[in-house]
Motif scaffolding. Structure first.
Motif, short mmCIF file in Angstrom:
data_model
loop_
_atom_site.label_atom_id
_atom_site.label_comp_id
_atom_site.label_asym_id
_atom_site.label_seq_id
_atom_site.Cartn_x
_atom_site.Cartn_y
_atom_site.Cartn_z
N GLU A 300 55.54 -36.33 9.31
CA GLU A 300 56.02 -37.25 8.28
C GLU A 300 54.90 -37.62 7.33
O GLU A 300 53.74 -37.26 7.53
N GLU A 301 55.27 -38.31 6.25
CA GLU A 301 54.28 -38.76 5.28
C GLU A 301 53.28 -39.70 5.96
O GLU A 301 53.65 -40.45 6.87
N PRO A 302 51.99 -39.67 5.55
CA PRO A 302 51.00 -40.56 6.17
C PRO A 302 51.39 -42.03 6.04
O PRO A 302 51.85 -42.48 4.99
N ARG A 303 51.22 -42.75 7.14
CA ARG A 303 51.49 -44.19 7.18
C ARG A 303 50.32 -44.91 7.83
O ARG A 303 49.57 -44.31 8.60
N ASN A 337 45.26 -44.17 7.77
CA ASN A 337 46.60 -43.59 7.78
C ASN A 337 46.65 -42.40 8.73
O ASN A 337 45.67 -41.66 8.88
N ILE A 338 47.79 -42.24 9.38
CA ILE A 338 48.00 -41.09 10.25
C ILE A 338 49.34 -40.47 9.92
O ILE A 338 50.25 -41.14 9.41
N GLY A 375 36.48 -40.04 13.45
CA GLY A 375 37.20 -39.66 12.24
C GLY A 375 38.69 -39.87 12.36
O GLY A 375 39.46 -39.25 11.63
N GLY A 376 39.11 -40.72 13.26
CA GLY A 376 40.52 -41.03 13.45
C GLY A 376 40.68 -42.34 14.18
O GLY A 376 39.78 -43.21 14.16
N VAL A 431 44.34 -39.28 7.96
CA VAL A 431 44.65 -38.47 6.78
C VAL A 431 44.69 -39.38 5.58
O VAL A 431 45.08 -40.55 5.67
N PRO A 432 44.30 -38.86 4.39
CA PRO A 432 44.37 -39.72 3.19
C PRO A 432 45.80 -39.95 2.75
O PRO A 432 46.67 -39.08 2.90
#
Length: 440
Positions: A300-303, A337-338, A375-376, A431-432
């Motif tokens: 899905e889109e990053p949230r 965001n992930i 990084g996450g 993720v950006p």
């Protein structure tokens, strides 16, 4: 420092240049060095004089056999033509009577020429009197010609040897690559591809080795998947056989009425419990099959990380409370965001909650923590393992499902057990957020 890649064209061009340079050096050394040695030898010997004396003897025999006079220019010329590349002159009283350069013109010559001490005069008896014969010749030219031919041959041989030796290295490397590719075709993926030089064949070798490693990793993944499936089938067969055997015993008791009326309810409850156990095992197998091993999923889109897990963790906390569990929350919501699959997130949380209820000791609090990491972002679940015996041994299918789902989302599921403490960490890469563009 990264070296600039060369090409086979440049390699062979340099090889040709090197071979040509060596060939020229070989020719010059042999031709001019050998020529100097020949000159030194001929200058210190009477080689040419011996050859001239042989010709004089031959000419004298010819004159005597044919009884020639100095005026028989035609017959003298006939002998001369059998001995080319020489100049012959006949003198009498220092007057030129015959020359091979102009046989007919010398007959009327009455001019006296000087006598040269450096010229070899040979007396030959003619029919009209004795005359002096002079022969000019250079018999050494043949040796210099042979030396030139030999020098050219050796230079060509040196050129071919150096060029073919350079080509042989490339051909040998191609043959080696061919053998290694055949080994890879035969299924031996442990044979590494050899890297040699820095040209197109080297880059091809790197590509082949990358392909070999990819095949090797794929083969290892397939072997691991096969082993995991075999282990799952073995474990599930064992786990299903036990409740099925018990269920069959209870049904036989009811079928043949080998019970007291007061025991009927208890047997029915046991049958119902075993049926529920078998149902749970079948659901575990079903869930395991729902995670595709070789297919990618569309995320899905990053949230924001908080939006994805806040409600999920809240529901988990409420349910744990209802089951008489206590918990400690260390929630640090990083502003990252992930990109995830909501279906997988729900199944992940259900698996975590199911494992906590099944294995955690309710007398000790369950730690739930979130943090920014590598990084996450990561979610940590930590609990003390219950010491009470389990009614049913685990098959570890739930954990395998979680690892597979996390891998599909680009994350990682890490579990660790130290003594009686069990830790489970779910890590998601950040993720950006996509920037929405538009026109005003």
């Amino acid at each position: 420092m990264k070296h600039r890649a060369s090409s086979l064209t440049a390699h062979f061009s340099l090889l040709l240049l090197l071979s040509g340079t060596v060939a020229v050096l070989v020719f010059c050394c042999l031709r001019f060095g050998g020529g100097w040695l020949l000159e030194q030898y001929f200058d210190g010997s009477d080689f040419q004089q011996q050859y001239n004396e042989r010709r004089i003897q031959s000419f004298q025999s010819y004159v005597e056999e044919n009884d020639l006079a100095t005026t028989d220019t035609a017959q003298i010329t006939r002998w001369y033509k059998k001995h080319p590349l020489i100049l012959m002159e006949v003198y009498r009283s220092n007057i030129l009577r015959y020359t091979s350069a102009a046989p007919e013109e010398a007959l009327d010559n009455e001019t006296e020429v000087p006598y040269y001490t450096w010229v070899s005069y040979y007396e030959v008896p003619f029919a009209d009197g004795t005359a002096e014969v002079v022969i000019y010749a250079d018999d050494t030219y043949r040796f210099f010609t042979w030396l030139t031919v030999l020098s050219l041959g050796m230079a060509l041989l040196a050129f071919l040897l150096i060029f073919l030796q350079g080509c042989r290295r490339v051909v040998r490397y191609i043959c080696q690559l061919s053998v290694e590719i055949q080994a890879m075709e035969g299924g031996d993926l442990d044979v590494a591809i050899t890297f040699q030089g820095n040209h197109e064949l080297t880059r091809l070798a790197h590509s082949l080795d990358s392909m070999r490693r990819a095949f090797q990793e794929q083969k290892e993944r397939e072997i691991n998947i096969f082993r995991a499936n075999q282990a799952m089938i073995t474990a599930m067969s064992h786990d299903l056989r036990t409740p099925l055997t018990t269920l069959q015993i209870y049904t036989d008791i009811l079928r043949y009425k080998k019970y007291e009326p007061s025991q009927l309810e208890g047997y029915l409850e046991k049958i119902d419990a075993k049926a529920a156990q078998i149902k749970q095992l079948s659901e575990n197998i079903f869930e395991y099959s729902l995670v595709p091993k070789h297919q990618t999923i569309e995320l899905e889109e990053p949230r924001p990380f908080r939006d994805v897990f806040h409600d999920q963790l809240s529901e988990m906390a409420v349910y744990l409370t209802q089951q008489n569990f206590s918990f400690e929350l260390e929630l640090d919501w990083p502003d990252l965001n992930i990109s995830v699959s909501s279906q997988y997130i729900k199944r992940l949380m259900d698996n975590v909650l199911s494992n906590l209820i099944k294995y955690a000791d309710a007398e000790f609090p369950v730690l739930i923590a979130t943090t920014e990491k590598e990084g996450g972002v990561a979610i940590l679940f930590q609990n003390k393992i219950s010491s009470a015996p389990l009614q049913q041994e685990g098959t570890h299918i739930g954990l395998a499902n979680m690892k597979a789902m996390m891998e599909k989302m680009g994350g990682e599921c890490r579990n660790n057990q130290t003594g009686s403490i069990f830790q489970l960490e779910l890590w998601f890469p950040s993720v950006p957020q996509k920037i929405q563009g538009g026109c005003s």
